[in-house]
Design an enzyme around this catalytic site. Structure first.
Site, PDB file in Angstrom:
ATOM      1  N   ASP A   1      -5.190   5.055 -15.591  1.00  0.00           N
ATOM      2  CA  ASP A   1      -6.247   4.364 -14.855  1.00  0.00           C
ATOM      3  C   ASP A   1      -5.643   3.664 -13.630  1.00  0.00           C
ATOM      4  OD1 ASP A   1      -8.125   2.540 -13.970  1.00  0.00           O
ATOM      5  OD2 ASP A   1      -8.755   1.920 -15.971  1.00  0.00           O
TER       6      ASP A   1
ATOM      7  N   HIS B   1       4.500  11.725   9.938  1.00  0.00           N
ATOM      8  CA  HIS B   1       3.132  11.747   9.450  1.00  0.00           C
ATOM      9  C   HIS B   1       2.317  12.813  10.183  1.00  0.00           C
ATOM     10  CE1 HIS B   1      -0.128   9.907   7.265  1.00  0.00           C
ATOM     11  NE2 HIS B   1      -0.875  10.030   8.349  1.00  0.00           N
TER      12      HIS B   1
ATOM     13  N   LYS C   1       0.856  -1.198   0.000  1.00  0.00           N
ATOM     14  CA  LYS C   1       0.000   0.000   0.000  1.00  0.00           C
ATOM     15  C   LYS C   1       0.886   1.241   0.000  1.00  0.00           C
ATOM     16  CE  LYS C   1      -2.594   3.410   1.891  1.00  0.00           C
ATOM     17  NZ  LYS C   1      -2.128   4.741   2.297  1.00  0.00           N
TER      18      LYS C   1
HETATM   19  C1  MEV Z   1       0.673   4.691   4.886  1.00  0.00           C
HETATM   20  O1  MEV Z   1      -0.114   5.313   3.900  1.00  0.00           O
HETATM   21  C2  MEV Z   1       1.679   3.767   4.265  1.00  0.00           C
HETATM   22  C3  MEV Z   1       2.487   2.928   5.249  1.00  0.00           C
HETATM   23  O2  MEV Z   1       1.624   2.205   6.112  1.00  0.00           O
HETATM   24  C4  MEV Z   1       3.332   1.998   4.408  1.00  0.00           C
HETATM   25  C5  MEV Z   1       4.087   0.963   5.208  1.00  0.00           C
HETATM   26  O3  MEV Z   1       3.634   0.583   6.320  1.00  0.00           O
HETATM   27  O4  MEV Z   1       5.106   0.486   4.690  1.00  0.00           O
HETATM   28  C6  MEV Z   1       3.345   3.793   6.119  1.00  0.00           C
END
Ligand code: MEV
Length: 438
Positions: A296, A393, A280
């Site tokens: 896309d 973050h 992700k």
């Molecule tokens: C958050 O959008 C993405 C992460 O969770 C990816 C990861 O855990 O490697 C920080």
């Protein structure tokens, strides 16, 4: 209780807005106001956007950011990214800068093959079907001549049509498994048009094939569609440097950092729960560039995740190793992207994104997008194995919290200054905000 509506698509945009505001929102007047606020004042530009899809009532903004300093095969690029998640662009920029001083990113194209299939049912003798397929093959190709003409001029076209017996997985199920080279186009329309023509020729010719019994002549075409799983449309991106140059963390040595990175990747390889989140993070980078370039992202997501489970278990898309005191980190992923067709020549910001990227070919775009994914993963995993993800973050998320609270510009300035030396958490922001308000 709301009633269903017929003919909604025929209403004017204002009528649609009136209907949705009245029937589905508590405050119709403010609903209308917010929808109008997001209309573009340039009527022509608004019309262009309205016509991308059906039943448009307004525009939905996402931020367009730029991550500079990406050195890719010795070429310095700034990468446009469209994403709502704070810290993604910052992480990409940080990773780009870090690798800029260590040789940058090296990329290569492994393949560009696209796939489409005609799915059909056939009841009868398989050897007769095989003979028929061989006989009809040249006609399958010649009947698509008008569709393939332009693509062939550009160096692409149909590369193969294979008859596949799928009766082991489903009774009477066969496919024409077809491969294509679509050059700078993603190729969905080209592929689907070819496939529908193959299906029509295949069905028509089967009816005329005397060797078939009446039942065998009655081939049932179920559907003809491209596949978003493109394991041979593959790109590789890599970074590497001597372990001693991995001077990213103040807390741990570069050797320890390298080991932790390799372990973190090993965990993502071994464990699907972690692999999904790990990937992700990669898609944070990939989708952002895919969106900015009008491609896309659902197709890319579907194909990439299928690739992540190609060996039977869902696993990491990135890899890392330490060999002879050199740390190497790489990704290999399928990316069926286009730089012509679709939105690419329509959306003014997509056109601009291509200009910023120095007008890449589809192959070059594949490499840029793979790099964005690799950089993003390097950024995320390097934070995870050192400070943790929340520090960076939350710092990036601080402005979102302050905007939600309705803080003024002066309040924002004060609070941001406070958190330069303090840990950001939702409750800490609330505390300081309320104390300033008092
Ligand atoms: C958050 O959008 C993405 C992460 O969770 C990816 C990861 O855990 O490697 C920080």
């Amino acid at each position: 209780m709301n009633q269903p509506i017929t003919g909604f698509s025929k209403l004017t945009k204002k009528e649609k807005i009136e209907w949705i505001a009245t029937n589905y929102t508590e405050h119709p007047e403010s609903t209308k106001e917010i929808l109008y606020t997001y209309w573009n004042t340039d009527a022509q530009l608004q019309k262009l956007h309205d016509e991308f899809i059906e039943n448009t009532i307004s525009n939905f903004y996402l931020p367009l950011g730029v991550a500079p300093n990406f050195l890719i095969n010795e070429k310095l690029l700034a990468i446009p990214m469209v994403i709502e998640e704070s810290s993604v662009v910052a992480a990409a920029s940080k990773a780009a800068k870090f690798w800029l001083d260590r040789g940058g990113f090296k990329t290569s194209i492994i393949g560009t093959e696209k796939i489409g299939q005609v799915h059909f049912m056939y009841t009868g003798d398989v050897s007769k079907l095989r003979d028929f397929y061989k006989k009809v093959y040249p006609k399958l190709i010649s009947d698509t001549a008008s569709i393939t003409k332009n693509m062939e001029k550009r160096g692409g076209g149909i590369t193969n049509i294979e008859l596949r017996d799928k009766t082991d997985s489903l009774d009477n199920y066969y496919q024409l498994h077809c491969t294509f080279e679509t050059m700078d186009a993603m190729g969905a329309n080209f592929i689907n048009s070819c496939l529908e023509q193959f299906a029509s020729t295949f069905k028509k010719e089967a009816k005329l094939y005397d060797v078939f019994s009446d039942e065998e002549k009655n081939i049932e075409i179920v559907m003809s569609i491209l596949s978003n799983y493109t394991p041979n449309c593959l790109v590789r991106a890599e970074v590497s440097c001597p372990v001693e140059e991995l001077t990213l963390s103040k807390e741990i040595s570069s050797k320890e950092f390298a080991k932790k990175m390799v372990r973190a990747i090993a965990i993502a390889k071994a464990e699907p729960h972690r692999a999904v989140t790990h990937n992700k993070g990669i898609m944070n980078g990939i989708d952002a560039v895919v969106l900015a370039t009008g491609n896309d992202f659902r197709a890319i997501e579907a194909g990439v995740h299928a690739y992540a489970s190609k060996d039977g278990t869902y696993t990491s898309l990135t890899h890392a190793k330490i060999e002879n005191d050199v740390f190497t980190f790489w990704i290999e992923i399928p990316l069926a992207l286009g730089t012509i067709g679709g939105l690419t020549n329509l959306h003014p910001l997509v056109k601009l994104a291509f200009e910023i990227l120095q007008k890449p070919s589809a192959k070059e775009l594949m490499q840029i997008v793979a790099v964005a994914g690799l950089a993003q993963n390097f950024g995320a995993v390097s934070s995870l194995v050192t400070t943790g993800i929340q520090e960076g973050h939350m710092k990036m998320h601080l402005l979102n919290i302050l905007n939600q609270l309705g803080a003024t510009e002066t309040e924002k300035k004060k609070i941001v200054a406070h958190f330069k030396t303090n840990t950001v958490s939702h409750s800490a922001v609330l505390d300081i905000y309320h104390s300033i308000k008092k």
